[in-house]
Motif scaffolding. Structure first.
Motif, PDB file in Angstrom:
ATOM      1  N   ALA A  51       0.819  -1.215   0.000  1.00  0.00           N
ATOM      2  CA  ALA A  51       0.000   0.000   0.000  1.00  0.00           C
ATOM      3  C   ALA A  51       0.851   1.262   0.000  1.00  0.00           C
ATOM      4  CB  ALA A  51      -0.941  -0.016   1.210  1.00  0.00           C
ATOM      5  N   ALA A  52       1.992   1.220   0.692  1.00  0.00           N
ATOM      6  CA  ALA A  52       2.846   2.408   0.780  1.00  0.00           C
ATOM      7  C   ALA A  52       3.404   2.812  -0.580  1.00  0.00           C
ATOM      8  CB  ALA A  52       3.988   2.154   1.753  1.00  0.00           C
ATOM      9  N   LYS A  53       3.477   1.865  -1.518  1.00  0.00           N
ATOM     10  CA  LYS A  53       4.017   2.150  -2.840  1.00  0.00           C
ATOM     11  C   LYS A  53       2.929   2.115  -3.922  1.00  0.00           C
ATOM     12  CE  LYS A  53       8.615   0.343  -1.727  1.00  0.00           C
ATOM     13  NZ  LYS A  53       9.690  -0.612  -2.112  1.00  0.00           N
ATOM     14  N   ALA A  54       1.686   2.162  -3.508  1.00  0.00           N
ATOM     15  CA  ALA A  54       0.581   2.114  -4.468  1.00  0.00           C
ATOM     16  C   ALA A  54       0.581   3.374  -5.334  1.00  0.00           C
ATOM     17  CB  ALA A  54      -0.743   1.987  -3.733  1.00  0.00           C
ATOM     18  N   PRO A  55       0.169   3.262  -6.585  1.00  0.00           N
ATOM     19  CA  PRO A  55       0.118   4.444  -7.454  1.00  0.00           C
ATOM     20  C   PRO A  55      -0.906   5.452  -6.953  1.00  0.00           C
ATOM     21  CG  PRO A  55      -0.979   2.580  -8.492  1.00  0.00           C
ATOM     22  CD  PRO A  55      -0.291   2.039  -7.283  1.00  0.00           C
ATOM     23  N   LYS A  56      -0.624   6.739  -7.169  1.00  0.00           N
ATOM     24  CA  LYS A  56      -1.575   7.778  -6.760  1.00  0.00           C
ATOM     25  C   LYS A  56      -2.826   7.746  -7.627  1.00  0.00           C
ATOM     26  CE  LYS A  56       1.903  10.968  -4.897  1.00  0.00           C
ATOM     27  NZ  LYS A  56       2.493  12.330  -4.998  1.00  0.00           N
ATOM     28  N   ILE A  57      -2.656   7.355  -8.875  1.00  0.00           N
ATOM     29  CA  ILE A  57      -3.800   7.254  -9.779  1.00  0.00           C
ATOM     30  C   ILE A  57      -4.335   5.832  -9.686  1.00  0.00           C
ATOM     31  CG2 ILE A  57      -4.566   7.389 -12.173  1.00  0.00           C
ATOM     32  CD1 ILE A  57      -2.268   9.339 -12.662  1.00  0.00           C
ATOM     33  N   ARG A  58      -5.484   5.664  -9.085  1.00  0.00           N
ATOM     34  CA  ARG A  58      -6.026   4.325  -8.882  1.00  0.00           C
ATOM     35  C   ARG A  58      -7.551   4.363  -8.756  1.00  0.00           C
ATOM     36  NH1 ARG A  58      -3.135   5.530  -3.930  1.00  0.00           N
ATOM     37  NH2 ARG A  58      -4.569   5.846  -2.185  1.00  0.00           N
ATOM     38  N   THR A  59      -8.151   3.232  -9.042  1.00  0.00           N
ATOM     39  CA  THR A  59      -9.601   3.092  -8.967  1.00  0.00           C
ATOM     40  C   THR A  59     -10.018   2.557  -7.601  1.00  0.00           C
ATOM     41  OG1 THR A  59      -9.516   0.828  -9.783  1.00  0.00           O
ATOM     42  CG2 THR A  59      -9.688   2.582 -11.438  1.00  0.00           C
ATOM     43  N   LYS A  60     -11.320   2.625  -7.355  1.00  0.00           N
ATOM     44  CA  LYS A  60     -11.850   2.074  -6.114  1.00  0.00           C
ATOM     45  C   LYS A  60     -11.604   0.572  -6.066  1.00  0.00           C
ATOM     46  CE  LYS A  60     -14.145   2.105  -2.230  1.00  0.00           C
ATOM     47  NZ  LYS A  60     -13.594   2.753  -1.010  1.00  0.00           N
ATOM     48  N   SER A  61     -11.738  -0.095  -7.202  1.00  0.00           N
ATOM     49  CA  SER A  61     -11.519  -1.543  -7.235  1.00  0.00           C
ATOM     50  C   SER A  61     -10.077  -1.880  -6.863  1.00  0.00           C
ATOM     51  CB  SER A  61     -11.861  -2.107  -8.617  1.00  0.00           C
ATOM     52  OG  SER A  61     -11.076  -1.484  -9.616  1.00  0.00           O
ATOM     53  N   TYR A  62      -9.116  -1.041  -7.274  1.00  0.00           N
ATOM     54  CA  TYR A  62      -7.725  -1.264  -6.895  1.00  0.00           C
ATOM     55  C   TYR A  62      -7.556  -1.123  -5.390  1.00  0.00           C
ATOM     56  CZ  TYR A  62      -2.641  -0.943  -6.750  1.00  0.00           C
ATOM     57  OH  TYR A  62      -1.318  -1.173  -6.454  1.00  0.00           O
ATOM     58  N   GLU A  63      -8.219  -0.123  -4.802  1.00  0.00           N
ATOM     59  CA  GLU A  63      -8.116   0.086  -3.363  1.00  0.00           C
ATOM     60  C   GLU A  63      -8.680  -1.105  -2.596  1.00  0.00           C
ATOM     61  OE1 GLU A  63     -10.009   3.771  -2.529  1.00  0.00           O
ATOM     62  OE2 GLU A  63      -8.375   4.995  -3.336  1.00  0.00           O
ATOM     63  N   LEU A  64      -9.812  -1.648  -3.074  1.00  0.00           N
ATOM     64  CA  LEU A  64     -10.412  -2.802  -2.414  1.00  0.00           C
ATOM     65  C   LEU A  64      -9.499  -4.025  -2.527  1.00  0.00           C
ATOM     66  CD1 LEU A  64     -14.134  -2.391  -3.531  1.00  0.00           C
ATOM     67  CD2 LEU A  64     -13.187  -1.997  -1.242  1.00  0.00           C
ATOM     68  N   LEU A  65      -8.899  -4.205  -3.703  1.00  0.00           N
ATOM     69  CA  LEU A  65      -7.975  -5.318  -3.886  1.00  0.00           C
ATOM     70  C   LEU A  65      -6.759  -5.155  -2.972  1.00  0.00           C
ATOM     71  CD1 LEU A  65      -7.079  -7.876  -5.344  1.00  0.00           C
ATOM     72  CD2 LEU A  65      -6.127  -6.426  -7.154  1.00  0.00           C
ATOM     73  N   SER A  66      -6.261  -3.926  -2.849  1.00  0.00           N
ATOM     74  CA  SER A  66      -5.114  -3.666  -1.984  1.00  0.00           C
ATOM     75  C   SER A  66      -5.438  -3.992  -0.531  1.00  0.00           C
ATOM     76  CB  SER A  66      -4.681  -2.205  -2.096  1.00  0.00           C
ATOM     77  OG  SER A  66      -4.215  -1.920  -3.405  1.00  0.00           O
ATOM     78  N   GLN A  67      -6.666  -3.696  -0.114  1.00  0.00           N
ATOM     79  CA  GLN A  67      -7.070  -4.023   1.253  1.00  0.00           C
ATOM     80  C   GLN A  67      -7.061  -5.532   1.473  1.00  0.00           C
ATOM     81  OE1 GLN A  67     -10.841  -2.123   2.147  1.00  0.00           O
ATOM     82  NE2 GLN A  67     -10.123  -0.149   1.391  1.00  0.00           N
ATOM     83  N   ALA A  68      -7.548  -6.269   0.478  1.00  0.00           N
ATOM     84  CA  ALA A  68      -7.565  -7.733   0.588  1.00  0.00           C
ATOM     85  C   ALA A  68      -6.137  -8.280   0.670  1.00  0.00           C
ATOM     86  CB  ALA A  68      -8.302  -8.345  -0.602  1.00  0.00           C
ATOM     87  N   LEU A  69      -5.254  -7.748  -0.148  1.00  0.00           N
ATOM     88  CA  LEU A  69      -3.875  -8.232  -0.148  1.00  0.00           C
ATOM     89  C   LEU A  69      -3.159  -7.870   1.149  1.00  0.00           C
ATOM     90  CD1 LEU A  69      -2.831  -7.432  -3.838  1.00  0.00           C
ATOM     91  CD2 LEU A  69      -3.876  -9.500  -2.896  1.00  0.00           C
ATOM     92  N   ALA A  70      -3.503  -6.715   1.725  1.00  0.00           N
ATOM     93  CA  ALA A  70      -2.870  -6.296   2.976  1.00  0.00           C
ATOM     94  C   ALA A  70      -3.192  -7.263   4.112  1.00  0.00           C
ATOM     95  CB  ALA A  70      -3.316  -4.885   3.348  1.00  0.00           C
ATOM     96  N   MET A  71      -4.340  -7.938   4.032  1.00  0.00           N
ATOM     97  CA  MET A  71      -4.748  -8.870   5.085  1.00  0.00           C
ATOM     98  C   MET A  71      -3.842 -10.089   5.135  1.00  0.00           C
ATOM     99  SD  MET A  71      -8.893  -8.691   4.750  1.00  0.00           S
ATOM    100  CE  MET A  71      -9.170  -9.776   6.142  1.00  0.00           C
ATOM    101  N   VAL A  72      -3.180 -10.411   4.023  1.00  0.00           N
ATOM    102  CA  VAL A  72      -2.311 -11.600   4.007  1.00  0.00           C
ATOM    103  C   VAL A  72      -0.835 -11.219   3.902  1.00  0.00           C
ATOM    104  CG1 VAL A  72      -4.133 -12.964   2.941  1.00  0.00           C
ATOM    105  CG2 VAL A  72      -2.423 -11.893   1.481  1.00  0.00           C
ATOM    106  N   SER A  73      -0.549  -9.932   3.858  1.00  0.00           N
ATOM    107  CA  SER A  73       0.835  -9.493   3.619  1.00  0.00           C
ATOM    108  C   SER A  73       1.785  -9.838   4.763  1.00  0.00           C
ATOM    109  CB  SER A  73       0.871  -7.980   3.352  1.00  0.00           C
ATOM    110  OG  SER A  73       0.413  -7.256   4.489  1.00  0.00           O
ATOM    111  N   HIS A  74       1.239 -10.052   5.964  1.00  0.00           N
ATOM    112  CA  HIS A  74       2.096 -10.351   7.111  1.00  0.00           C
ATOM    113  C   HIS A  74       2.051 -11.825   7.499  1.00  0.00           C
ATOM    114  CE1 HIS A  74       2.951  -6.121   7.663  1.00  0.00           C
ATOM    115  NE2 HIS A  74       1.662  -5.848   7.699  1.00  0.00           N
ATOM    116  N   ASP A  75       1.464 -12.664   6.660  1.00  0.00           N
ATOM    117  CA  ASP A  75       1.443 -14.091   6.952  1.00  0.00           C
ATOM    118  C   ASP A  75       2.869 -14.639   7.001  1.00  0.00           C
ATOM    119  OD1 ASP A  75      -1.260 -14.087   7.109  1.00  0.00           O
ATOM    120  OD2 ASP A  75      -1.633 -15.212   5.277  1.00  0.00           O
TER     121      ASP A  75
END
Length: 239
Positions: free
Chosen positions: A188-212
């Motif tokens: 998320a810290a390196k996510a592009p500034k230009i992004r859609t809502k769907s990208y943000e939702l996907l990023s949230q899902a990926l963040a949930m497993v990023s620390h596994d």
């Protein structure tokens, strides 16, 4: 073997998920913890939990294996001589075919077996576990419906009963794909500034497993036998 306490639970493995389970199962039955790591035993003692220092003392009626699938053979070899009639062993590994095979092969036929996979972890359980899914794969014995009923009624979990093969086939898509994408897309810290809502939702899902833990990611993406076909399909689609 000493008389088995009725409806008692021992959790083997006091990592992040073992601690999460202890927090919820402690309200359901007398609870104890066993871990071969002294540091893990110290953490459990600091929380006021009953800690066992010898696998021979595991006399609970339900024994939950909260260990990575990579260390499951060694764990089963250690506890197998001490388990017998009246006990049920439940694993919580992220894949089910391999643990099911290992438990059937390595544990006495007198021991009941239940493969399980809570479809949540410490990150996704921060708001509570009521309403979350847990998959149960009965392998041996008749006691599993009582476990399922307790998970539904006392913890509010949604119980799905299926086979290890069906679990791994479905989880390859619903869980394995997410972990694959988490290794590809930027945090998320390196996510592009230009992004859609769907990208943000996907990023949230990926963040949930990023620390596994790495062993969890390896089990989900490499040891699930259905992931090879999914990876091939994904690569073909990308072409």
């Amino acid at each position: 073997m000493p008389a088995l306490p009725p409806s008692s639970v021992t959790i083997i493995g006091f990592g992040a998920f073992g601690a999460l389970m202890a927090n919820h199962l402690g309200a359901l039955a007398p609870l104890s913890v066993y871990d071969s790591d002294p540091a893990a035993r110290d953490r459990a003692k600091a929380l006021g939990l009953r800690v066992l220092d010898d696998p021979a003392k595991i006399t609970a009626s339900v024994v939950v294996l909260a260990v990575p699938v990579q260390t499951l053979p060694a764990c089963l070899a250690q506890i197998a001589p001490h388990l017998g009639r009246g006990q049920m062993v439940v694993d919580v590994c992220s894949i089910k075919e391999e643990p099911a095979r290992l438990m059937r092969e390595m544990l006495s036929p007198e021991v009941e077996l239940l493969a399980s996979h809570p479809m949540f972890g410490p990150a996704s359980a921060q708001g509570g576990i009521a309403g979350q899914q847990i998959v149960l794969c009965p392998l041996r014995g008749t006691g599993w419906p009582r476990v399922a009923a307790a998970l539904r009624r006392a913890l509010g979990l949604k119980v799905i009963v299926t086979t290890p093969e069906d679990h791994d086939r479905q989880a390859a898509l619903s869980q394995g794909l997410i972990h694959l994408l988490a290794q590809i897309l930027p945090p998320a810290a390196k996510a592009p500034k230009i992004r859609t809502k769907s990208y943000e939702l996907l990023s949230q899902a990926l963040a949930m497993v990023s620390h596994d833990a790495p062993e969890v990611v390896e089990a989900i993406t490499r040891r699930n036998p259905h992931m090879a076909g999914l990876r091939a399909h994904l690569l073909k689609a990308l072409e």
